[in-house]
Enzyme design. Structure first.
Site, PDB file in Angstrom:
ATOM      1  N   ASN A  35      -3.947  -2.455 -11.477  1.00 47.82           N
ATOM      2  CA  ASN A  35      -5.263  -1.873 -11.216  1.00 47.82           C
ATOM      3  C   ASN A  35      -5.353  -1.134  -9.888  1.00 47.82           C
ATOM      4  O   ASN A  35      -6.447  -0.795  -9.447  1.00 47.82           O
ATOM      5  CB  ASN A  35      -6.344  -2.964 -11.269  1.00 47.82           C
ATOM      6  CG  ASN A  35      -6.276  -3.768 -12.537  1.00 47.82           C
ATOM      7  OD1 ASN A  35      -5.761  -4.886 -12.546  1.00 47.82           O
ATOM      8  ND2 ASN A  35      -6.750  -3.184 -13.622  1.00 47.82           N
TER       9      ASN A  35
ATOM     10  N   ILE B  43      -8.490   1.503  -6.181  1.00 51.79           N
ATOM     11  CA  ILE B  43      -8.627   0.263  -6.932  1.00 51.79           C
ATOM     12  C   ILE B  43      -9.593   0.475  -8.075  1.00 51.79           C
ATOM     13  O   ILE B  43     -10.620   1.125  -7.910  1.00 51.79           O
ATOM     14  CB  ILE B  43      -9.178  -0.868  -6.039  1.00 51.79           C
ATOM     15  CG1 ILE B  43      -8.330  -0.998  -4.785  1.00 51.79           C
ATOM     16  CG2 ILE B  43      -9.227  -2.164  -6.799  1.00 51.79           C
ATOM     17  CD1 ILE B  43      -8.869  -1.997  -3.802  1.00 51.79           C
ATOM     18  N   CYS B  44      -9.237  -0.085  -9.217  1.00 51.61           N
ATOM     19  CA  CYS B  44     -10.169  -0.047 -10.342  1.00 51.61           C
ATOM     20  C   CYS B  44     -10.911  -1.362 -10.373  1.00 51.61           C
ATOM     21  O   CYS B  44     -10.352  -2.383 -10.742  1.00 51.61           O
ATOM     22  CB  CYS B  44      -9.408   0.165 -11.638  1.00 51.61           C
ATOM     23  SG  CYS B  44     -10.452   0.055 -13.071  1.00 51.61           S
ATOM     24  N   LEU B  45     -12.140  -1.305  -9.971  1.00 49.10           N
ATOM     25  CA  LEU B  45     -12.924  -2.534  -9.908  1.00 49.10           C
ATOM     26  C   LEU B  45     -14.280  -2.238 -10.545  1.00 49.10           C
ATOM     27  O   LEU B  45     -15.017  -1.386 -10.049  1.00 49.10           O
ATOM     28  CB  LEU B  45     -13.075  -2.944  -8.433  1.00 49.10           C
ATOM     29  CG  LEU B  45     -13.414  -4.390  -8.141  1.00 49.10           C
ATOM     30  CD1 LEU B  45     -12.376  -5.306  -8.743  1.00 49.10           C
ATOM     31  CD2 LEU B  45     -13.475  -4.608  -6.645  1.00 49.10           C
TER      32      LEU B  45
END
Lengths: 178, 733
Positions: A79, A88-90
């Protein structure tokens, strides 16, 4: 400014009861909109032993707009983009999910949790996500190798420990350790 | 204690009043003349919120007056009754109003007189009586002493457990006629309690007084109104409607989970996440902002529905009234629209699928055909988008807005390529010949044909010359560019072209061969002979067409024309093609041959010889060509290349198929051919006459003939002065 006040409060809150394994500082004392966070790789994860730099950038509209969190230290993670940007994939930080009442403490906690529990179903690096799902051993090995290469020693936030292909910012592409 | 001194009693009463007033500062004296009558409101705030239910009206009307029954089953939730039980959990019940009269002989000989009441009278009469009797009872119990505080305290304590009115089932039953008042009281009391509290706003993280905070109606989260206003105003301003929801993280998700433990999922209604306009007003947001919110929300809703029909009136574009999406009334969104609009958080696959199904349902004739615009009330047919024509009218669906026929497309292309818009009124103008100083036919603006710049009517030519300061425009020295007209079908017959003024290279480049669109009304091909001039003209055109084409024999509609007097045309029909070309035409040619020059006399400027004859001829020839309809070329009724058409006509004998190419070649090569013998005394042109063009002595050459035709043609349309006007007015020179 209301936003400054809130950020100051949050900063105090975060520094006073920082989440496990985190230390937080302002990138620049005069600007509360950029934080440097040092995150110890969680012990229960393959990243244990590493020290990761996180850059938290708070937009002027904060808290109405979501903060931007990036890894300053290169990390092998489904991620997190495997480049010198370290996006970041959040879910929490996506514009449509962000709520003004969300707190940075929660965000940082979520990042830490992401290291413990990668989300291969919502990847930024699909190759790493595939590897995570199919060949966990290989993934663990690679992740640890990255920790050895990039996440040992002093955490730098100037983009110098994000790897050899860190682009112009990295320049010499120093590796902290062999 | 039997008989105390009234003064002493008075002082006792005074002492009691003073102490009561100190304990309960809210005590009021109700009668100005009697200080010993006091009133006090005792709030009924149960320690735990109590469930209050209001029996359905039918049940309330039953003879069983609940107040007269035993307490036990009286206030229980009726089990057998499946009717609507309207129950609410309330934290505040309307307060108890106590009125206590300490009589002159109190406390020694007289108990306090107590009146208990509530507004509305939700308390059962029995309970009221009991509470009232408690005063004297306590008075006796305390040994006929001052009982004021004891009594009030007793009432307060019993109020805490709602005077034991809550039945075994944990619910309090209240007559439904008091429902609104009781609920209202609860809301107000909650609000008052809320305003007294202090809350940490989750956005600015500051502790705020309840009075500047807002508790979200759906989820109960509290934020300060400043933050809410900031955020919602901004979101609504930016049109980010999805953000207009509770600001707490995961709010809707958590509520959804809490509400729906069963996994069936599909039927469950998602918790409402958007905020109602009335709540926004409560926060309070500006009326205008809320209005915008409502209208945007409605608009998005309409736009998300493919089936929305919009009013065909260009200036209106309102949506047609629909049952599915109700136009918001005032600041309230219609309840029905909620579902489709509320899917902002989390996936909504289930809901959308069902919506799609309803969209796919077959088009029902009739019922749904009538559409009424909700904005302007225009009634129209939702199929053909014309004014409503009733159910039983067969109509065809309207073409898509963007859809145009190839012909229209070509027309647009042509306009783009070969016209210049007037800088003032934007009317497109096509130059057929002459210089680049144009005068708009509609608004009389002077402008430059090359760059569409507005020109000073006083000195329009400066644009093409050196300006006072030595400046030049991009059009410097280009007054005569495109002199022969713009487009492959115009102008080549005019003076410039034949006079050895070769059209600039640009003209060729800028005017690629194009199928020319129609600029003049259709002309019908007549099939029989008529005397009328009108008919004559048309027949003339047809005849010319026949002549030009040479394939008209099949149609048998060959006609010829001859001119006998200055203004009399005789039409000969059904002549063989050969005759058509040779005979009648030859005769008819004579007059126009003269006429051309005659007319030109009135025309000033240069190169008019060809202009009049040639121009006219060109038009006519093209009409002819069009009459034949074999090459798709359309006459434009003004100005044209006679030579070319003639040439074409001649060649048509041999190679009809290649007409287009021929024409183009002519155009590009500047292959000026067959100029009118009389009207264009140009050697070079004459030399180019193709071998089979008959230029007979005393006869009309095709150009002259064509000129007549065009003249007649234009005369029919009352446009004949184009021939003269165009050539002779200021624009020309």
């Amino acid at each position: 400014m209301a936003s400054q006040k809130r950020i100051a409060k949050e900063f105090a809150d975060c520094t006073n009861n920082a989440p496990a394994g985190m230390s937080i500082a302002l990138a620049n004392d005069s600007d509360v909109h950029k934080w440097h966070v040092t995150l110890d790789g969680p012990a229960e994860s393959v990243y244990s032993g590493g020290k990761f730099g996180l850059v938290v950038t708070l937009p002027p509209e904060y808290p109405f707009k979501a903060p931007v969190v990036t890894f300053a230290t290169r990390i092998y993670h489904p991620n997190v983009t495997n480049d010198n940007v370290g996006s970041i994939c959040l879910g929490l930080l996506k514009p449509e999910n962000w709520k003004p009442a969300s707190k940075l403490l929660g965000v940082l906690e979520a990042v830490r949790l992401l290291l413990v529990e990668p989300q291969p179903d919502d990847p930024l690096e699909s190759r790493i996500a595939d590897e995570y799902r199919r060949d966990r051993a290989e993934f663990d090995k690679n992740a640890r190798a990255y920790v050895q290469r990039y996440a040992k020693g002093l955490v730098k936030f100037d983009g110098t420990n994000v790897g050899p292909d860190a682009g112009a910012a990295g320049g010499s592409g120093k590796r902290s350790t062999g | 204690m039997a008989s105390l001194d009234p003064d002493e009693l008075e002082s006792l009463r005074d002492t009691e009043l003073t102490s009561l007033a100190a304990i309960y500062p809210e005590i009021q004296q109700v009668r100005p003349d009697d200080p010993y009558t006091i009133a006090l409101d005792v709030p009924v705030t149960p320690s735990d919120p109590v469930v209050v239910f209001f029996p359905a009206v039918a049940e309330a009307e039953t003879p069983t007056n609940p107040r007269m029954h035993q307490q036990g089953d009286q206030y229980a939730v009726p089990q057998g009754n499946t009717g609507v039980v309207d129950s609410h959990e309330l934290a505040h019940l309307p307060s108890l109003h106590l009125e206590i009269v300490f009589g002159p002989r109190y406390p020694a000989e007289q108990p306090p007189q107590i009146t208990v009441s509530t507004t509305p009278p939700w308390l059962p009469a029995e309970t009221v009586r009991k509470l009232e009797d408690d005063g004297p009872r306590l008075w006796e119990e305390t040994g006929r002493d001052m009982v004021g505080f004891t009594y009030i305290d007793h009432i307060q304590q019993s109020a805490e457990h709602v005077f034991d009115l809550v039945g075994d089932k944990g619910a309090l039953k209240v007559d439904s006629q008091h429902k609104i008042a009781i609920l209202d009281y609860d809301i107000k009391a909650r609000r008052a309690a809320f305003e007294k509290g202090t809350f940490d706003c989750g956005v600015c993280l500051d502790p705020k007084k309840g009075s500047v905070c807002h508790r979200m109606l759906d989820c109960g989260h509290v934020f300060c109104t400043d933050c809410l206003k900031d955020f919602y105003n901004n979101a609504i301003k930016e049109g980010d409607l999805a953000s207009v929801r509770c600001l707490a993280p995961n709010c809707a998700k958590d509520r959804g989970k809490a509400r729906e433990p069963s996994p069936s999922g599909k039927k469950r209604k998602k918790p409402r996440t958007y905020i109602s306009p009335s709540e926004l007003l409560q926060i309070p947001l500006e009326q205008d902002v809320v209005k915008r919110y409502v209208s945007l929300k409605y608009k998005t809703e309409l736009e998300s529905d493919k089936n929305t029909i919009y009013c065909p009136r260009q200036w209106c574009n309102g949506a047609a009234r629909s049952k599915k999406h109700k136009k918001p009334q005032g600041l309230e969104l219609a309840e029905d629209s909620d579902d489709s609009a509320s899917d902002d958080e989390g996936g909504s696959a289930g809901g959308e699928k069902s919506a799609d199904k309803s969209k796919l349902k077959p088009y029902e004739a009739g019922a749904e055909l009538l559409a009424i615009c909700e904005e302007c009330s225009f009634a129209f047919c939702s199929r053909c988008f014309q004014t409503w024509h009733g159910e039983f009218y067969r109509c065809a669906p309207r073409r898509d807005k963007g859809e145009i026929t190839a012909e229209e497309q070509a027309s647009i292309e042509y306009m783009k390529m070969h016209t210049t818009p007037c800088p003032t009124c934007a009317a497109p103008a096509q130059k057929t010949h002459g210089c680049n100083h144009m005068i708009c036919y509609r608004c009389q603006s002077h402008f430059c044909y090359l760059c569409s710049a507005w020109l000073d009517p006083g000195n329009p030519y400066q644009h093409f010359n050196e300006m006072p300061g030595g400046r030049v425009t991009a059009c410097y020295m280009r007054l005569w560019e495109l002199e022969n007209g713009d487009g492959d079908d115009v102008g080549l017959g005019f003076a410039g072209g034949v006079e050895g003024r070769p059209p600039p290279a640009a003209a060729g480049a800028e005017a690629p061969p194009q199928p020319v669109q129609e600029f003049v009304p259709e002309i019908e091909e007549p099939d029989d002979e008529e005397d009328a001039v009108a008919e004559a003209a048309r027949v003339a055109a047809a005849a010319a067409a026949a002549a030009a084409l040479g394939h008209r024999n099949e149609d048998g509609g060959q006609v010829g024309i001859a001119r006998e007097g200055p203004l009399v045309l005789r039409i000969a029909a059904n002549q063989p093609a050969g005759a058509g070309r040779g005979g009648p035409r030859g005769r008819a040619a004579a007059q126009p041959a003269r006429r051309g020059p005659q007319h030109q006399n009135g025309v000033r400027g240069r190169g008019q010889n060809q202009q009049a004859g040639g121009g006219g001829g060109g038009g006519g020839a093209r009409v002819a060509a069009r009459g034949g309809g074999f090459n798709g070329q359309r006459g434009r009724g003004h100005g044209g290349p006679p030579h070319r058409q003639n040439n074409q006509a001649n060649q048509a004998h041999h190679q009809q198929q290649q007409n287009q190419q021929v024409q183009r070649r002519n155009n590009n090569n500047n292959n000026v051919a067959a100029p009118p013998a009389a009207a264009a005394p140009v050697a070079a042109a004459a030399a180019a006459v193709p071998p089979d063009v008959e230029v007979e002595a005393g006869g009309l050459d095709p150009a002259q003939q064509a000129w007549i035709r065009q003249f007649v043609q234009l005369a029919l349309n009352d446009q004949e002065d184009i021939l003269f006007g165009e050539g002779s007015d200021d624009e020309w020179e």
